[in-house]
Design a protein around this motif. Structure first.
Motif, PDB file in Angstrom:
ATOM      1  N   ARG A   1      85.172 -25.015  -2.384  1.00 10.60           N
ATOM      2  CA  ARG A   1      85.176 -24.955  -3.851  1.00 10.60           C
ATOM      3  C   ARG A   1      83.770 -24.915  -4.384  1.00 10.60           C
ATOM      4  NH1 ARG A   1      89.352 -29.186  -6.311  1.00 10.60           N
ATOM      5  NH2 ARG A   1      87.447 -30.329  -6.544  1.00 10.60           N
ATOM      6  N   ALA A   2      83.576 -24.168  -5.429  1.00 12.43           N
ATOM      7  CA  ALA A   2      82.252 -24.038  -6.018  1.00 12.43           C
ATOM      8  C   ALA A   2      81.919 -25.215  -6.923  1.00 12.43           C
ATOM      9  CB  ALA A   2      82.166 -22.737  -6.812  1.00 12.43           C
ATOM     10  N   PHE A   3      82.918 -25.938  -7.384  1.00 15.73           N
ATOM     11  CA  PHE A   3      82.680 -26.989  -8.370  1.00 15.73           C
ATOM     12  C   PHE A   3      83.363 -28.276  -7.946  1.00 15.73           C
ATOM     13  CE2 PHE A   3      80.985 -23.918 -11.155  1.00 15.73           C
ATOM     14  CZ  PHE A   3      81.761 -22.779 -10.987  1.00 15.73           C
ATOM     15  N   VAL A   4      82.724 -29.375  -8.254  1.00 16.56           N
ATOM     16  CA  VAL A   4      83.352 -30.678  -8.076  1.00 16.56           C
ATOM     17  C   VAL A   4      83.858 -31.091  -9.443  1.00 16.56           C
ATOM     18  CG1 VAL A   4      82.991 -33.097  -7.509  1.00 16.56           C
ATOM     19  CG2 VAL A   4      81.827 -31.315  -6.190  1.00 16.56           C
TER      20      VAL A   4
ATOM     21  N   ASN B   1      79.523 -24.015 -27.149  1.00 14.54           N
ATOM     22  CA  ASN B   1      80.740 -23.695 -27.875  1.00 14.54           C
ATOM     23  C   ASN B   1      81.455 -22.596 -27.105  1.00 14.54           C
ATOM     24  OD1 ASN B   1      80.482 -25.422 -30.234  1.00 14.54           O
ATOM     25  ND2 ASN B   1      78.650 -24.221 -30.604  1.00 14.54           N
ATOM     26  N   LEU B   2      82.592 -22.942 -26.541  1.00 14.27           N
ATOM     27  CA  LEU B   2      83.351 -22.021 -25.703  1.00 14.27           C
ATOM     28  C   LEU B   2      84.482 -21.412 -26.520  1.00 14.27           C
ATOM     29  CD1 LEU B   2      83.686 -24.428 -22.651  1.00 14.27           C
ATOM     30  CD2 LEU B   2      81.854 -22.793 -23.103  1.00 14.27           C
ATOM     31  N   THR B   3      84.690 -20.128 -26.349  1.00  9.50           N
ATOM     32  CA  THR B   3      85.759 -19.442 -27.059  1.00  9.50           C
ATOM     33  C   THR B   3      86.670 -18.765 -26.049  1.00  9.50           C
ATOM     34  OG1 THR B   3      84.299 -19.017 -28.922  1.00  9.50           O
ATOM     35  CG2 THR B   3      86.279 -17.685 -28.791  1.00  9.50           C
ATOM     36  N   VAL B   4      87.957 -18.931 -26.249  1.00  6.82           N
ATOM     37  CA  VAL B   4      88.958 -18.268 -25.427  1.00  6.82           C
ATOM     38  C   VAL B   4      89.698 -17.305 -26.347  1.00  6.82           C
ATOM     39  CG1 VAL B   4      91.004 -18.600 -24.004  1.00  6.82           C
ATOM     40  CG2 VAL B   4      89.202 -20.324 -24.011  1.00  6.82           C
ATOM     41  N   ASN B   5      89.769 -16.045 -25.935  1.00  6.19           N
ATOM     42  CA  ASN B   5      90.419 -15.040 -26.771  1.00  6.19           C
ATOM     43  C   ASN B   5      91.043 -14.005 -25.843  1.00  6.19           C
ATOM     44  OD1 ASN B   5      91.230 -13.215 -28.678  1.00  6.19           O
ATOM     45  ND2 ASN B   5      89.198 -12.852 -29.532  1.00  6.19           N
ATOM     46  N   TYR B   6      92.354 -14.069 -25.624  1.00  3.19           N
ATOM     47  CA  TYR B   6      92.993 -13.100 -24.741  1.00  3.19           C
ATOM     48  C   TYR B   6      94.447 -12.895 -25.137  1.00  3.19           C
ATOM     49  CZ  TYR B   6      94.508 -17.339 -22.262  1.00  3.19           C
ATOM     50  OH  TYR B   6      95.030 -18.554 -21.947  1.00  3.19           O
ATOM     51  N   GLN B   7      94.999 -11.819 -24.629  1.00  2.00           N
ATOM     52  CA  GLN B   7      96.373 -11.443 -24.924  1.00  2.00           C
ATOM     53  C   GLN B   7      97.321 -12.157 -23.969  1.00  2.00           C
ATOM     54  OE1 GLN B   7      97.198  -9.500 -27.535  1.00  2.00           O
ATOM     55  NE2 GLN B   7      99.338  -9.921 -27.083  1.00  2.00           N
ATOM     56  N   THR B   8      98.408 -12.702 -24.493  1.00  2.68           N
ATOM     57  CA  THR B   8      99.454 -13.314 -23.672  1.00  2.68           C
ATOM     58  C   THR B   8     100.768 -12.604 -23.987  1.00  2.68           C
ATOM     59  OG1 THR B   8     100.254 -14.963 -25.256  1.00  2.68           O
ATOM     60  CG2 THR B   8      98.279 -15.542 -23.973  1.00  2.68           C
TER      61      THR B   8
ATOM     62  N   VAL C   1      77.742 -22.865 -17.050  1.00  2.00           N
ATOM     63  CA  VAL C   1      78.659 -21.927 -17.685  1.00  2.00           C
ATOM     64  C   VAL C   1      78.601 -20.553 -17.032  1.00  2.00           C
ATOM     65  CG1 VAL C   1      79.158 -20.728 -19.844  1.00  2.00           C
ATOM     66  CG2 VAL C   1      78.717 -23.164 -19.860  1.00  2.00           C
ATOM     67  N   ARG C   2      77.412 -20.108 -16.656  1.00  5.05           N
ATOM     68  CA  ARG C   2      77.300 -18.785 -16.026  1.00  5.05           C
ATOM     69  C   ARG C   2      78.107 -18.723 -14.729  1.00  5.05           C
ATOM     70  NH1 ARG C   2      72.587 -19.916 -18.182  1.00  5.05           N
ATOM     71  NH2 ARG C   2      71.696 -18.555 -19.728  1.00  5.05           N
ATOM     72  N   GLN C   3      78.068 -19.804 -13.946  1.00  3.01           N
ATOM     73  CA  GLN C   3      78.863 -19.845 -12.716  1.00  3.01           C
ATOM     74  C   GLN C   3      80.358 -19.795 -13.026  1.00  3.01           C
ATOM     75  OE1 GLN C   3      76.950 -23.505 -11.406  1.00  3.01           O
ATOM     76  NE2 GLN C   3      76.553 -22.521  -9.430  1.00  3.01           N
ATOM     77  N   ILE C   4      80.758 -20.523 -14.044  1.00  5.14           N
ATOM     78  CA  ILE C   4      82.172 -20.550 -14.407  1.00  5.14           C
ATOM     79  C   ILE C   4      82.618 -19.191 -14.924  1.00  5.14           C
ATOM     80  CG2 ILE C   4      83.841 -21.543 -16.027  1.00  5.14           C
ATOM     81  CD1 ILE C   4      82.270 -24.190 -15.691  1.00  5.14           C
ATOM     82  N   LEU C   5      81.790 -18.560 -15.755  1.00  4.17           N
ATOM     83  CA  LEU C   5      82.154 -17.254 -16.300  1.00  4.17           C
ATOM     84  C   LEU C   5      82.183 -16.170 -15.232  1.00  4.17           C
ATOM     85  CD1 LEU C   5      80.260 -17.320 -19.709  1.00  4.17           C
ATOM     86  CD2 LEU C   5      82.684 -17.715 -19.273  1.00  4.17           C
TER      87      LEU C   5
ATOM     88  N   ILE D   1      83.663 -16.466 -12.465  1.00  2.27           N
ATOM     89  CA  ILE D   1      85.004 -16.517 -11.876  1.00  2.27           C
ATOM     90  C   ILE D   1      85.923 -15.656 -12.739  1.00  2.27           C
ATOM     91  CG2 ILE D   1      86.950 -18.006 -11.264  1.00  2.27           C
ATOM     92  CD1 ILE D   1      84.937 -20.347 -11.210  1.00  2.27           C
ATOM     93  N   PRO D   2      86.669 -14.726 -12.165  1.00  2.00           N
ATOM     94  CA  PRO D   2      87.593 -13.923 -12.979  1.00  2.00           C
ATOM     95  C   PRO D   2      88.497 -14.839 -13.803  1.00  2.00           C
ATOM     96  CG  PRO D   2      87.544 -13.126 -10.710  1.00  2.00           C
ATOM     97  CD  PRO D   2      86.750 -14.406 -10.746  1.00  2.00           C
ATOM     98  N   SER D   3      88.718 -14.482 -15.051  1.00  2.00           N
ATOM     99  CA  SER D   3      89.436 -15.362 -15.974  1.00  2.00           C
ATOM    100  C   SER D   3      90.807 -15.759 -15.444  1.00  2.00           C
ATOM    101  CB  SER D   3      89.550 -14.723 -17.356  1.00  2.00           C
ATOM    102  OG  SER D   3      90.231 -13.490 -17.254  1.00  2.00           O
ATOM    103  N   HIS D   4      91.508 -14.876 -14.737  1.00  2.00           N
ATOM    104  CA  HIS D   4      92.844 -15.215 -14.242  1.00  2.00           C
ATOM    105  C   HIS D   4      92.789 -16.225 -13.092  1.00  2.00           C
ATOM    106  CE1 HIS D   4      91.479 -11.690 -11.974  1.00  2.00           C
ATOM    107  NE2 HIS D   4      92.161 -12.203 -10.950  1.00  2.00           N
ATOM    108  N   ASP D   5      91.610 -16.414 -12.467  1.00  2.00           N
ATOM    109  CA  ASP D   5      91.459 -17.385 -11.385  1.00  2.00           C
ATOM    110  C   ASP D   5      90.720 -18.649 -11.809  1.00  2.00           C
ATOM    111  OD1 ASP D   5      92.673 -15.742  -9.530  1.00  2.00           O
ATOM    112  OD2 ASP D   5      90.785 -14.793  -8.937  1.00  2.00           O
ATOM    113  N   ARG D   6      90.201 -18.674 -13.028  1.00  2.00           N
ATOM    114  CA  ARG D   6      89.281 -19.733 -13.451  1.00  2.00           C
ATOM    115  C   ARG D   6      89.922 -21.117 -13.401  1.00  2.00           C
ATOM    116  NH1 ARG D   6      86.721 -17.528 -18.400  1.00  2.00           N
ATOM    117  NH2 ARG D   6      85.849 -16.101 -16.895  1.00  2.00           N
ATOM    118  N   PHE D   7      91.099 -21.256 -13.993  1.00  2.00           N
ATOM    119  CA  PHE D   7      91.719 -22.579 -14.072  1.00  2.00           C
ATOM    120  C   PHE D   7      92.024 -23.131 -12.685  1.00  2.00           C
ATOM    121  CE2 PHE D   7      95.385 -25.435 -14.901  1.00  2.00           C
ATOM    122  CZ  PHE D   7      94.741 -26.328 -15.738  1.00  2.00           C
ATOM    123  N   SER D   8      92.642 -22.309 -11.835  1.00  2.00           N
ATOM    124  CA  SER D   8      92.997 -22.794 -10.496  1.00  2.00           C
ATOM    125  C   SER D   8      91.756 -23.065  -9.654  1.00  2.00           C
ATOM    126  CB  SER D   8      93.910 -21.789  -9.786  1.00  2.00           C
ATOM    127  OG  SER D   8      93.257 -20.543  -9.644  1.00  2.00           O
ATOM    128  N   THR D   9      90.691 -22.302  -9.847  1.00  2.00           N
ATOM    129  CA  THR D   9      89.450 -22.543  -9.098  1.00  2.00           C
ATOM    130  C   THR D   9      88.814 -23.855  -9.504  1.00  2.00           C
ATOM    131  OG1 THR D   9      89.034 -20.171  -8.914  1.00  2.00           O
ATOM    132  CG2 THR D   9      87.154 -21.619  -8.552  1.00  2.00           C
TER     133      THR D   9
END
Length: 193
Positions: free
Chosen positions: A1-4, A139-146, A177-181, A183-191
């Motif tokens: 894992r990249a993050f603790v 300040n993080l913004t989430v903006n995507y289609q569901t 944040v750059r490391q987190i960004l 990660i592809p958005s669809h894998d971010r939460f599980s990673t």
């Protein structure tokens, strides 16, 4: 894992509670701890002396809680224990709600009764800066289609060196944040989890 990921003392008992013992410790050690300091030991301190006096109180409380934190949460690296303590103090101070608040100083901010992630991050930034120079609010913004339509949200967190601190939900993420960004958005939460 990249993050603790270390979620030291969670508020949401139904989802995150490790044990009733851990939640009792959180309530005793952190819930509402900052607010009485404003009208108690910090009352009457000048604005110039306020940060140093608050820092002393935080270090005293950390000395009392450090062994317990390390024993209860061995997954938190030693170098992050103080950040976990600061995040827990801020998390225990906050009564989350949406409001528009104005404040001119950390003292005024800590007197607020109802805060959202913006005020929590502002307080977090000021308090964490007492121990870790070079802190910034992100300040993080989430903006995507569901399938149910467009999802848009914003959230404020604090970057302290190579750790993202989210005192609103009491979460520490090792990384930036750059490391987190990256990660592809669809894998971010599980990673991250």
């Amino acid at each position: 894992r990249a993050f603790v990921v270390a979620n030291p003392l969670e508020q949401n008992e139904a989802i995150w509670e490790r044990s009733s013992h851990g939640m009792q410790h959180f309530r005793r050690a952190y819930r509402g701890r900052l607010r009485p300091w404003i009208d108690g030991p910090l009352h009457g301190t000048s604005d110039a002396a306020f940060p140093a006096a608050l820092r002393r109180l935080i270090l005293d409380s950390f000395a009392q809680e450090r062994t317990r934190l390390a024993a209860d949460f061995p997954e938190i690296p030693e170098r992050l224990l103080l950040l976990a303590h600061l995040s827990s103090l801020l998390h225990g101070w906050a009564q989350f709600g949406t409001q528009t608040a104005t404040f001119g100083s950390l003292r005024e901010l800590l007197k607020l009764e109802l805060v959202d992630c913006n005020e929590i991050s502002a307080a977090g930034s000021a308090i964490i800066e007492l121990f870790y120079p070079g802190v910034e609010i992100l300040n993080l913004t989430v903006n995507y289609q569901t399938p149910l339509g467009r999802f848009f949200a914003k959230h404020s967190v604090v970057q302290a060196g190579d750790v993202i601190v989210d005192p609103t939900i009491n979460l520490l993420i090792e990384g930036n944040v750059r490391q987190i960004l990256a990660i592809p958005s669809h894998d971010r939460f599980s990673t991250l989890l």
